[in-house]
Every structure is written in structure tokens, then in C-alpha cells.
Design a protein around this motif. Structure first.
Motif, short mmCIF file in Angstrom:
data_model
loop_
_atom_site.label_atom_id
_atom_site.label_comp_id
_atom_site.label_asym_id
_atom_site.label_seq_id
_atom_site.Cartn_x
_atom_site.Cartn_y
_atom_site.Cartn_z
N TYR A 1 12.36 11.85 -7.27
CA TYR A 1 13.47 12.71 -6.85
C TYR A 1 14.67 11.83 -6.47
CZ TYR A 1 9.56 15.96 -6.22
OH TYR A 1 8.43 16.73 -6.40
N LEU A 2 15.69 11.81 -7.32
CA LEU A 2 16.87 10.99 -7.07
C LEU A 2 18.15 11.83 -7.11
CD1 LEU A 2 16.11 7.84 -9.29
CD2 LEU A 2 15.55 8.21 -6.88
N GLY A 3 18.03 13.12 -7.23
CA GLY A 3 19.19 13.98 -7.44
C GLY A 3 20.11 14.11 -6.25
N GLN A 4 21.32 14.64 -6.54
CA GLN A 4 22.35 14.92 -5.55
C GLN A 4 22.70 13.69 -4.70
OE1 GLN A 4 20.26 18.80 -4.52
NE2 GLN A 4 22.39 19.40 -4.26
N ASN A 5 23.02 12.63 -5.43
CA ASN A 5 23.58 11.43 -4.85
C ASN A 5 24.90 11.15 -5.58
OD1 ASN A 5 21.75 9.99 -2.79
ND2 ASN A 5 20.28 10.62 -4.38
N ASN A 6 25.42 9.97 -5.41
CA ASN A 6 26.66 9.57 -6.10
C ASN A 6 26.35 8.56 -7.19
OD1 ASN A 6 28.25 11.19 -4.33
ND2 ASN A 6 28.17 9.56 -2.79
N LEU A 7 25.23 8.76 -7.87
CA LEU A 7 24.82 7.82 -8.91
C LEU A 7 25.71 7.98 -10.14
CD1 LEU A 7 20.97 8.33 -8.55
CD2 LEU A 7 22.35 6.48 -7.59
N LYS B 1 0.80 -1.22 0.00
CA LYS B 1 0.00 0.00 0.00
C LYS B 1 0.84 1.28 0.00
CE LYS B 1 -3.66 -2.30 2.67
NZ LYS B 1 -4.45 -2.30 3.93
N LEU B 2 2.16 1.17 0.02
CA LEU B 2 3.00 2.34 0.17
C LEU B 2 2.85 3.29 -1.01
CD1 LEU B 2 5.09 3.46 2.21
CD2 LEU B 2 6.88 2.57 0.72
N GLY B 3 2.42 4.52 -0.70
CA GLY B 3 2.20 5.52 -1.74
C GLY B 3 3.25 6.62 -1.75
N GLY B 4 3.92 6.84 -0.61
CA GLY B 4 4.93 7.88 -0.53
C GLY B 4 6.11 7.44 0.31
N LEU B 5 7.32 7.51 -0.28
CA LEU B 5 8.55 7.18 0.44
C LEU B 5 9.48 8.39 0.36
CD1 LEU B 5 10.33 5.09 1.92
CD2 LEU B 5 11.17 4.35 -0.33
N TYR B 6 9.62 9.09 1.49
CA TYR B 6 10.39 10.33 1.55
C TYR B 6 11.61 10.12 2.45
CZ TYR B 6 5.77 12.16 0.19
OH TYR B 6 4.56 12.38 -0.42
N LEU B 7 12.77 9.98 1.83
CA LEU B 7 14.01 9.75 2.58
C LEU B 7 15.09 10.77 2.22
CD1 LEU B 7 14.23 5.84 2.28
CD2 LEU B 7 13.18 7.18 4.11
N SER B 8 14.72 11.86 1.57
CA SER B 8 15.70 12.86 1.15
C SER B 8 16.40 13.52 2.33
CB SER B 8 15.02 13.94 0.30
OG SER B 8 14.59 13.41 -0.93
N SER B 9 17.57 14.08 2.03
CA SER B 9 18.34 14.86 3.01
C SER B 9 18.69 14.03 4.25
CB SER B 9 17.58 16.13 3.40
OG SER B 9 17.40 16.96 2.29
N ASN B 10 19.32 12.90 4.01
CA ASN B 10 19.88 12.08 5.07
C ASN B 10 21.31 11.71 4.68
OD1 ASN B 10 17.92 11.23 7.37
ND2 ASN B 10 16.63 11.22 5.53
N GLN B 11 21.82 10.66 5.25
CA GLN B 11 23.17 10.19 4.92
C GLN B 11 23.14 8.73 4.50
OE1 GLN B 11 25.64 11.08 8.35
NE2 GLN B 11 24.78 13.14 8.53
N LEU B 12 22.06 8.35 3.84
CA LEU B 12 21.90 6.98 3.39
C LEU B 12 22.87 6.67 2.25
CD1 LEU B 12 18.00 6.98 3.46
CD2 LEU B 12 19.51 5.82 5.09
N GLN C 1 3.54 6.54 -5.41
CA GLN C 1 3.27 7.73 -6.21
C GLN C 1 4.38 8.77 -6.08
OE1 GLN C 1 -0.74 9.34 -6.03
NE2 GLN C 1 -1.52 7.39 -5.26
N ILE C 2 5.05 8.79 -4.93
CA ILE C 2 6.14 9.74 -4.72
C ILE C 2 7.34 8.98 -4.15
CG2 ILE C 2 6.89 11.84 -3.54
CD1 ILE C 2 3.97 12.71 -3.45
N LEU C 3 8.48 9.09 -4.85
CA LEU C 3 9.73 8.47 -4.40
C LEU C 3 10.78 9.58 -4.30
CD1 LEU C 3 11.55 6.07 -3.75
CD2 LEU C 3 11.89 5.74 -6.22
N SER C 4 11.20 9.87 -3.08
CA SER C 4 12.13 10.97 -2.84
C SER C 4 13.35 10.45 -2.09
CB SER C 4 11.43 12.08 -2.03
OG SER C 4 12.29 13.15 -1.80
N LEU C 5 14.47 10.32 -2.82
CA LEU C 5 15.71 9.79 -2.25
C LEU C 5 16.88 10.77 -2.44
CD1 LEU C 5 15.56 6.10 -3.57
CD2 LEU C 5 14.65 7.00 -1.42
N SER C 6 16.61 11.99 -2.84
CA SER C 6 17.67 12.96 -3.16
C SER C 6 18.45 13.37 -1.92
CB SER C 6 17.06 14.19 -3.83
OG SER C 6 16.03 14.74 -3.04
N LEU C 7 19.63 13.98 -2.17
CA LEU C 7 20.49 14.50 -1.12
C LEU C 7 20.87 13.43 -0.10
CD1 LEU C 7 18.70 17.91 -0.77
CD2 LEU C 7 21.15 17.69 -1.10
N ASN C 8 21.39 12.32 -0.62
CA ASN C 8 21.95 11.26 0.20
C ASN C 8 23.29 10.85 -0.41
OD1 ASN C 8 20.13 10.14 2.47
ND2 ASN C 8 18.66 10.53 0.81
#
Length: 555
Positions: free
Chosen positions: A421-427, A368-379, A394-401
Motif C-alpha cells: 500500500y503506497l497510495g495517496q502520497n506525493n510520489l 524478522k519484520l513481517g508487517g510495517l504499518y505507517l499509513s495515515s500519518n504525516q511522514l 509481508q505487509i508494507l503500508s505507507l499510504s496517506l502520507n
């Protein structure tokens, strides 16, 4: 006694009964006439009746009991209920309404009434329910509500009441619901509210209340919902807050100035479904005992001064739907137990200092997960390809990790996705063409991700896109000449700081909703297309630091 005496006695009895009936009938008619006069006076204070219902229906030629919105009792044939909600009425309340002495229910909610609530309504001693919400009443909340002994529900929310909450409200011994949300009340919450031993709903949110929460309120064992959201309430919560609240289902205290630790005693509120303490100044750790609130559906603790780790015991909350712990200085890894809560719809851990990697099977138990917001951490670590199993995302936010590796192609299977949102990582690596399968995507932000190769042409076929932001990568090659043929909603195209080349497509003019066009710091050549002059919604244009030539044309 002879026959004549018997006849005389019988006739006298008949005469007495007839007189009694006439007196009762006369009294009933007189009382109903009183109700009619009161309602006609009420009608005369209406300045706008968009459907002319009262003007046409409330007529002296028909019984008041047949009027729209009016209900009469079977026993006394008096008006017992008046329901005129959602009729678009404007005006003030006539004081004559206080003459409806049998009135038990008054509902004029969701209209445009204004002015003061008249003192004369204090005579409505039989009232069990008063609904005045969603109007524009002003002045202070009447203290005389406190002398209505039968009142069960008092709805005053969404008006313009000012002043303080009257202490006299604590005298309404049968009150079950008190709702004064969305007004302009100030001052302290009266401790007398704690006298309301039958109170179930106490809603005072969106006012300007100050001071601490009276401890007496936490002794009202009948309470099911306490909502003080968005005030200026200060102080700390009692450590035994839940010792006398066995029925409490919702505690809403967000957007205040509360401080101190979150009481571990909260676990005694066994019926808790919603705990909202965000936007305060709570400090210390998240109590592990929260894991005992097995009925909890919503947990909001974000934007406080918390510290420490996310307790693994939160994984015990198998009915949890929303977990919001944003901006709370949390450290350590995300407990794997959280990814086993199959009821979760939203996980928001943005703006913390969480570290470690995500479990490779993180979406195996999140149907049922519709929003995963993990941006701005040190993952760190790779973005799990298993994300594709979160099919409702519907929303996947992993930027700034610190995520590394390539973007998993399996993300293209998230067909419900609206924002990425996947920006500002080391991809690194290429831009997966499978992202073009996301036909509901509205925002795609992959800035500063060291992506190489060309932009897949399939991206430009996603007609739902509003924002494309690929700034600061190493993307190369040219843009499709028909790039805007299928982007009717695109409002922002951010492609600066890449290695794109070729000519700027004249087809851009078909992106008619474009407000920001940013193509600077690339290798585009040729002239600026005249057709850009057709982008009438454009607010910002960045074309510098390219290999363009020719004149700036007067579009």
C-alpha cells in the motif's frame, strides 16, 4: 500356656486377619461398584456418542478401571480421574457423578454438554482440577465451587454461563487458575478474588463485566496473567499497580472503558511480556518508564486518547516483537532507536500524526519484520531503498502520507511481500517493473500517486494477485491482450482515472474470480468485448467516460 492354648490363639489370629481382609475387600468392591453405578448413570445421560466409545467400552463385564477415560488409584482402587475431552459427546451431566468421592480430576472439555452443572458435584471434595471448557453449559456459575478445598484449576471458559461471578470463589484457597472467558457474565468482579493468594492465572475476558477492577487483585503477588479483555470495565488503574505483582507476565485489558493515565509504575512488573491496553480511553503521554520493561514482547496501546511523542526509551525493549500504537494522536518523529530492535515482527503506527522522514538505513536491523504499518500519518521524504533488507516483510503500508520521489526499484527484492500500500502520497515517476518479481503479492494499492508510463506487463504474471488498484494516476498506453492469462485469483481490478487507451482486452474473461472491474475515466476505444459476459462472479462494472462505441449487447 500349653501347646493346645498356643494353637487355639494362633487359629484365632488367622481367623481375625481373614475376616479383616474379607471386610476390606468387600468394602473396596462395594466402593468400586458405587463408582461403576455413577459412571453408568453418567453414560445414560449421553444423548450422542459419535464413535460409540462409551456404549461399547463401558461394560459391566470389565473392571471400571479399564474403561476408556477412567483412571483408578493404586491404593484404594477408586476412580481418581475422568478424561473424556474432545470426544464429540452430547448430553447433560448426571448428578450421580458427585458419588465419585475419590475423583481428583474431571475433564469433559471440548464436547457439546449442555444444561446446568449439578449441585451434587459439590461432594467432589478431593477435586484438584475441573475442566468444563468449550461446551454449552448454562445457568449461573455454581457458588458451591467455593467449598472445594483442594481445587487448583477451574476451567469454565467458552460456555453459556450467565449471572454474576460468585463471591464464594474467593474461598478456594489453593486455586491457581480461574478461567471463565467467553461467557455472558455481568456485574462487578468480586473483590473476594483478591483473597486467592496462590492464584496465577485470572482470565475473565469476553464477558459483560462492569465496574472497576478491585484493587485487591493487584495485591495477589502470585499472579502471572490477568485477562479482562472485551468487557465494559471502567475506572482508572491504580498508580501503584505493579508494586505487588513481581511475577506478572501478561496484563490484557483491551476493549474496555478504562480511563486516566497509564501508570508509570508499570515498570515494576519486571517480568512483563505482554501489555495490552488498546481500545480504551486512556489519556496523557506514554510513560517513558515502559522502556524499562526489558522482557516485553507485545505492546498494545492503540485506539486511546493518548498524546505526545513516542518515547525513545521504547528502543530499549530489545525483545519486543509487536508494537501497536495505532490511532493514538501521537506526534513528532518515529524514534530511530525503534529501528534497532532486531526482534520486531510488527510495527503498527497507523492513524497518528507522526512526521519526519524514515531513516535511510531503517531495515538494517530488522531481519524478522513481517508487517510495517505507517499509513495515515504525516511522514515525508523518500521511501528508503533500504527497505529491501527487511526480507521477511509481508505487509508494507505507507499510504496517506507525504512521501515523495519515486517508488524504489529495490522493493522488487521483497519476495515475501503479500500486500503493498503506497497510495495517496506525493510520489512520481514510472511504475517499477521490478514489482513483477513479487510472486507472492496478493494486494497492490498505488492509488493517487502521480505515476506515469505504462503498467509493466510483468505485473500481470503475478498469479497470486487478488486486488490491483492503480486508480487516479497518469498511467498510459494499452493493456496486454493476454492480461488475464496468469491471474486466476484476481477479484478486483481498479484502473479508473488514468490515461489508458486501446481496446479493452477480451482476455478479461479469463479472470474468472473478478468481482469488481473499474476502467472508467480513461481513453479506451472500440466496443465492449462480448466475453465480459463470461465473468459470472462480477458484481460491479465501471466502463464509463471512455471512447467506447457500439451497442450494449445482451450477454
Amino acid at each position: 500356656m500349653n501347646a493346645m492354648d498356643n494353637t487355639s490363639c494362633f487359629l484365632f489370629s488367622i481367623s481375625l486377619l481373614a475376616s479383616f481382609f474379607i471386610v476390606c475387600l468387600s468394602s473396596s468392591i462395594t466402593n468400586l461398584t458405587t463408582d461403576q453405578f455413577a459412571l453408568l448413570a453418567f453414560r445414560d445421560h449421553i444423548t450422542h456418542d459419535p464413535e460409540d466409545v462409551l456404549a461399547s467400552n463401558w461394560s459391566t463385564t470389565s473392571s471400571v478401571c479399564n474403561w476408556v477415560g477412567v483412571s483408578c488409584g493404586l491404593r484404594h482402587h477408586r476412580v481418581i480421574a475422568l478424561n473424556l475431552s474432545r470426544m464429540g459427546l452430547q448430553g447433560t451431566i448426571a448428578p450421580h457423578l458427585g458419588n465419585l468421592s475419590f475423583l481428583a480430576s474431571l475433564d469433559i472439555s471440548h464436547n457439546n454438554f449442555n444444561g446446568y452443572v449439578p449441585q451434587e458435584l459439590a461432594r467432589l471434595h478431593r477435586s484438584k482440577e475441573i475442566r468444563l471448557q468449550y461446551n454449552n453449559f448454562s445457568g449461573e456459575v455454581p457458588s458451591w465451587f467455593g467449598i472445594l478445598p483442594q481445587l487448583h484449576q477451574l476451567h469454565l471458559n467458552k460456555n453459556s454461563f450467565t449471572g454474576t461471578i460468585p463471591k464464594s470463589l474467593g474461598n478456594i484457597s489453593k486455586l491457581e487458575l480461574l478461567d471463565i472467558r467467553n461467557n455472558s457474565l455481568h456485574g462487578n468482579i468480586p473483590k473476594e478474588i483478591g483473597n486467592l493468594s496462590k492464584l496465577e492465572m485470572l482470565h475473565l475476558s469476553f464477558n459483560k463485566l462492569t465496574g472497576s477492577i478491585p484493587s485487591s487483585i493487584f495485591n495477589v503477588s502470585s499472579l502471572k496473567s490477568i485477562d479482562f479483555t472485551n468487557n465494559s470495565i471502567s475506572g482508572s488503574l491504580p498508580m501503584d499497580i505493579c508494586s505487588h505483582l513481581p511475577k506478572l507476565e501478561g496484563l490484557y485489558l483491551s476493549l474496555n472503558n478504562l480511563h486516566g493515565q497509564i501508570p508509570s509504575n508499570l515498570y515494576k512488573c519486571k517480568e512483563f511480556q505482554y501489555l495490552s491496553l488498546s481500545f480504551n480511553n486512556f489519556s496523557g503521554n506514554i510513560p517513558r518508564e515502559i522502556g524499562n520493561l526489558t522482557m516485553l514482547k507485545g505492546l498494545y496501546l492503540g485506539i486511546n486518547n493518548l498524546k505526545g511523542v513516542i518515547p525513545s526509551e521504547i528502543g530499549n525493549l530489545q525483545r519486543l516483537e509487536v508494537m501497536n500504537l495505532i490511532n493514538s494522536s501521537l506526534t513528532g518523529s518515529i524514534p530511530s532507536s525503534i529501528f534497532n530492535i532486531s526482534s520486531l515482527r510488527i510495527i503498527d503506527l497507523t492513524y497518528n500524526s507522526l512526521s519526519g522522514s524514515l531513516p535511510i538505513d531503517m531495515c538494517s536491523h530488522h531481519p524478522k519484520l513481517g508487517g510495517l504499518y505507517l499509513s495515515s500519518n504525516q511522514l515525508n521524504g523518500q521511501i528508503p531503498s533500504n527497505l529491501c533488507k527487511c526480507r521477511e516483510l509481508q505487509i508494507l503500508s505507507l499510504s496517506l502520507n507525504g512521501f515523495n520521489g519515486s517508488i524504489p526499484r529495490e522493493i522488487g527484492n521483497l519476495t515475501m511481500l503479500k500486500e503493498l500500500y503506497l497510495g495517496q502520497n506525493n510520489l512520481k515517476g514510472v511504475f517499477p517493473s521490478e514489482i513483477g518479481n513479487l510472486q507472492r503479492l496478493e494486494v497492490m494499492s498505488l492509488i493517487n500517486s502521480s505515476l506515469t508510463g505504462s503498467i509493466p506487463s510483468s505485473i500481470f504474471n503475478i498469479s497470486s494477485l487478488r486486488i490491483i488498484d492503480l486508480t487516479d494516476n497518469s498511467l498510459s498506453r494499452s493493456l496486454p491482450i493476454d492480461m488475464c492469462s496468469h491471474l486466476p485469483k484476481l477479484g478486483g481490478l481498479h484502473l479508473s482515472s488514468n490515461q489508458l487507451n486501446g481496446q479493452i482486452p477480451s482476455n478479461l474473461c479469463k479472470c474468472r474470480e473478478l468481482q469488481i472491474l473499474s476502467l472508467s475515466l480513461n481513453g479506451f476505444n472500440g466496443s465492449i468485448p462480448r466475453e465480459i459476459g463470461n465473468l459470472t462472479m462480477l458484481k460491479e462494472l465501471y466502463l464509463g467516460r471512455n471512447n467506447l462505441k457500439g451497442a450494449i449487447l445482451p450477454y
